[in-house]
Design a protein around this motif. Structure first.
Motif: not given
Length: 632
Positions: A265-274, A535-554
Motif C-alpha cells: 500500500a505504501y509502494s508509491d514513490p512518494d509514500w516510500k520516500d515519506f 479544512f484550512n487548518y494544519d500544524l507546522l509539524g508532527g509525524w504526518l507533515v511532509k507526507s503525500p496527504l499534507t501535500k495534497q491538502k496544501l
C-alpha cells in the motif's frame, strides 16, 4: 427449559459480557470518553477524511489493511468509527479475559473432582464439554457456581478500574493494542487444542493496530507457548509438534501477510520516500530526544551534518514542517550522529543501569502501583504453586517468564521509552501471562499426586493472593477516580479554547492557518463526537507533515510544501499560544536570505494569537502606502 439450557451452556460468555458492559456503563455514566493524545485524533482525522477531504487508510501508524477497512466504514457509516472501534477492542479484550478465566474455574474444578480431561491438548468434543459449567454434581449448584464466578469477575472489575481506569476513559491506540495482545496471550495459555487458534485473531488485530506494541509483547507470547508446550506429556509427539508449530507458524504467517499488504500500500514513490523520512524522525524523537533538544552539547555532530542552530531549534520545537531543508537525508545523518553519542557508553554498562532502574524505579517503586505489586503477587503465587509436590518440574517456567519480561523492560529502559502507554500494556501482558499459567498449574500435576490436596492448597493460595490484589485495587480506585475527573475538567477547558480557534478558521475560510505544534499538545477530542475540523487548518509539524496527504491538502491552497506556505505573505496565518517565542521562523527565513517580520494581527481564542509573516518586500509596499488585508 430450552432457555435455561442455553443460559447454562453459555453462562461464562454471558457473565463476562455482563461484567464488561457494566464496567463500560459505569464509566460512561460518569465520564466522557476521549482520545488520549493528539496522535489518536490525527489518526481519526485521516481515516474520516477530515484531514485531507477524503477518508484514507494511509495513517502511518495502523497497518494499511486495518486503516483501509476503517476508512471504508467511514464512507458508509455516520458514526465515529475509529472511536467505536477502540472501545470495542478494549472492552472486547476485557470480555475475553473474563470469559477464559471463568472457563478456567470450571476446568480447575473438574480437575479437582477427578473429571477426565487432558491437561494439554484435547479433542473438540472434550473442549466443548469443559467449556460448560456442568462438570460435577456439587458444581451444578447454581448459587455456588455463580457465586464463585461472580466473585472472580468482581475482582477482575476492580483490577480494571484500579489499573486501567484512566486508559479506559482516555483511549490510546497503543494501549488498546497492548490489551488485545495481553488478552490473546491469556487465551492461548488457558485454552486447549484448536480453541487456541481464536487467540490469533486478537493478536493479528493488535499487530494491525500498533505493530510495535504487538512485537514488544511477542516474546511473552512465545514464552507462554513454550510453557504450555512444556507441560505436554509427550512434548515431541507428532500431534504436539503439529499443534504448537502450526500455531506459531499461523501467527507469523498472518503477521507477515498483513505487513506485506501494508508495504504494498505504501509502494508509491512518494509514500516510500515519506516512510523513510517517518522512520528516521521516529528514531530521533523516540530514542534520541536529548540529542534533538541539546545543540551546544552536540555542536560538533550538528555542524558535521550541516544543521544550523536555527534548524535544530525547529526540530526541537517540532515545527520542522516550515523548513524544506529538513528532509530524509538530513534526519538520517542526524540519526547516525545520535547513535554515535550513545555508543560512547558500553552495552554492559547500559544493561547494568537498566536492571538497577527496573528494580528500584518500577518493580519495587510506589510510582507503578498497583501494576508492579499485582505482578509480583501473581508471580509469587505461581512460584509457590510450582514448588508443590508434583509441580516442581515446572518451576523453570516462572523463572523463564520473569527473565523474558526483564529483558523487555531493560530494552525499554535502554531505549528511553518508559512512558505509561507502553509500560502499562507490558505490565498487563506479563500479569495475564503469569495468571494464566498459574491458573492452569493444578491441571498439570504429575500422575499419582493427590490432586484434591494440591487443589486445596491452590485454592488457599489463590484466595490469599486475590485478597492482596483486591486490597491494593480498592485503595487505588479513589485516587484513580479523582484523577480521571480532574483530567476531564482540564480537557474540557483546553478544548473550549481550541473550538474557538476552529471557529476563527472557519470564519476566514480563504486563509490557510498553520499552528505551532506545542500549542496543541493538550488538545484532545471526545470519542463519540467526531469533530469536523476546518479544512484550512494544519500544524507546522508532527509525524504526518511532509507526507503525500499534507501535500495534497496544501495543493488546494496553491502551495507545494509547508515551507513555502509558512514563508508566504499572502493568505497564510500562523497560530500560537500567547507568549510562545516565534522568533525561530524569522531567524530561519533570514538565514535563507528572506528577511521579514511576524505581525500579530489578532486573537483566535483565549490565549491564542494570530500572526502573519511579512516579507521585506511586503514591508516596503506598506511604506509605499499599500494596504494589507491581514484578516482575509
Amino acid at each position: 427449559m430450552a432457555g435455561k439450557q442455553f443460559l447454562k451452556k453459555h453462562e461464562n460468555c454471558i457473565l463476562s459480557l455482563a461484567m464488561a458492559l457494566i464496567l463500560a456503563g459505569i464509566l460512561a455514566a460518569r465520564f466522557d470518553f476521549y482520545y488520549d493524545l493528539n496522535d489518536d485524533v490525527l489518526i481519526k482525522d485521516i481515516l474520516s477524511g477530515v484531514y485531507s477531504g477524503t477518508p484514507d487508510g494511509h495513517t502511518m501508524q495502523l497497518l494499511y489493511p486495518l486503516g483501509a477497512l476503517l476508512a471504508l466504514l467511514y464512507r458508509g457509516l455516520s458514526i465515529p468509527v475509529f472511536g467505536a472501534f477502540l472501545l470495542f477492542c478494549q472492552f472486547g479484550s476485557i470480555w475475553a479475559v473474563g470469559y477464559r478465566s471463568t472457563v478456567l474455574v470450571d476446568e480447575e474444578r473438574a480437575a479437582r473432582d477427578g473429571a477426565s480431561f487432558a491437561p494439554g491438548m484435547c479433542s473438540a468434543a472434550s473442549a466443548a464439554r469443559l467449556a460448560e459449567p456442568a462438570v460435577c454434581s456439587a458444581w451444578n449448584t447454581t448459587a455456588a457456581r455463580l457465586g464463585i464466578k461472580g466473585v472472580l469477575l468482581f475482582a477482575e472489575t476492580l483490577f480494571w478500574f484500579a489499573a486501567m481506569g484512566s486508559h479506559l476513559v482516555y483511549l490510546q491506540y497503543t494501549v488498546t493494542a497492548g490489551m488485545l495482545a495481553g488478552a490473546a496471550i491469556f487465551w492461548v495459555v488457558t485454552a486447549k487444542g484448536k480453541e487456541r487458534f481464536w487467540a490469533l485473531l486478537l493478536y493479528w488485530l493488535s499487530f494491525c493496530l500498533r505493530p510495535e506494541m504487538a512485537l514488544l509483547c511477542l516474546p511473552l507470547a512465545g514464552a507462554g507457548g513454550l510453557c504450555i508446550w512444556g507441560r505436554e506429556k509427550q512434548i515431541f509427539s507428532k500431534e504436539s509438534l503439529r499443534h504448537y508449530l502450526g500455531l506459531f507458524a499461523a501467527l507469523v504467517i498472518g503477521m507477515g501477510v498483513f505487513y506485506g499488504l501494508d508495504v504494498l500500500a505504501y509502494s508509491d514513490p512518494d509514500w516510500k520516500d515519506f516512510r523513510r523520512f517517518f522512520d528516521e524522525r521516529t528514531i530521533l524523537y523516540d530514542y534520541h530526544l536529548d540529542f534533538v533538544e541539546q545543540y551546544d552539547e552536540n555542536r560538533e555532530a550538528y555542524e558535521e551534518t550541516g544543521v544550523s542552530r536555527t534548524l535544530q531549534e525547529m526540530l526541537k520545537n517540532y515545527n520542522f514542517g516550515a523548513a524544506d531543508e529538513i528532509d530524509t537525508q538530513m534526519l538520517s545523518s542526524l540519526a547516525v550522529q545520535a547513535k554515535k553519542t550513545d555508543a560512547e557508553e558500553s552495552v554492559l554498562s547500559q544493561v547494568k543501569k537498566a536492571i538497577w532502574r527496573l528494580a528500584h524505579e518500577n518493580w519495587l517503586s510506589k510510582s507503578d502501583l498497583p501494576w508492579n505489586f499485582v505482578w509480583l503477587a501473581v508471580v509469587f503465587a505461581w512460584c509457590s504453586c510450582c514448588l508443590q509436590k508434583g509441580n516442581r518440574r515446572y518451576f523453570w517456567q516462572p523463572v523463564f517468564v520473569v527473565c523474558v519480561g526483564g529483558m523487555l523492560w531493560s530494552y525499554l529502559l535502554m531505549q528511553g521509552r518508559m512512558v505509561d502507554r507502553v509500560t502499562h500494556p507490558l505490565y498487563l501482558a506479563q500479569i495475564l501471562l503469569a495468571a494464566g499459567l498459574w491458573g492452569t498449574a493444578t491441571s498439570t500435576a504429575a500422575p499419582g499426586i493427590n490432586t484434591r490436596s494440591t487443589g486445596r492448597i491452590h485454592t488457599a493460595m489463590t484466595a490469599a493472593v486475590c485478597g492482596v490484589i483486591l486490597l491494593l485495587c480498592i485503595l487505588r480506585i479513589p485516587g484513580m477516580w479523582q484523577g480521571v475527573a480532574q483530567e476531564q475538567t482540564r480537557r474540557e477547558t483546553v478544548n473550549r479554547t481550541n473550538e474557538d480557534v476552529f471557529a476563527y478558521c472557519r470564519k476566514h475560510a480563504s486563509t490557510l492557518f498553520l499552528e505551532d505544534v506545542y500549542s496543541t499538545v493538550a488538545y484532545s477530542e471526545k470519542i463519540m463526537l467526531d469533530r469536523d475540523k476546518p479544512f484550512n487548518y494544519d500544524l507546522l509539524g508532527g509525524w504526518l507533515v511532509k507526507s503525500p496527504l499534507t501535500k495534497q491538502k496544501l495543493s488546494a491552497f496553491g502551495y507545494a510544501s509547508m515551507g513555502e506556505a509558512a514563508r508566504s505573505s499572502e493568505k497564510v496565518c500562523l497560530l500560537a499560544d500567547e507568549g510562545t517565542d516565534m522568533s525561530w521562523l524569522t531567524e530561519y527565513l533570514k538565514e535563507r536570505g528572506e528577511p521579514g517580520m511576524l505581525l500579530r494581527i489578532g486573537s483566535a481564542g483565549e490565549g491564542v494569537e494570530v500572526y502573519q509573516f511579512l516579507s521585506e518586500e511586503r514591508i516596503n509596499e506598506m511604506f509605499r502606502g499599500e494596504e494589507i488585508d491581514a484578516e482575509d
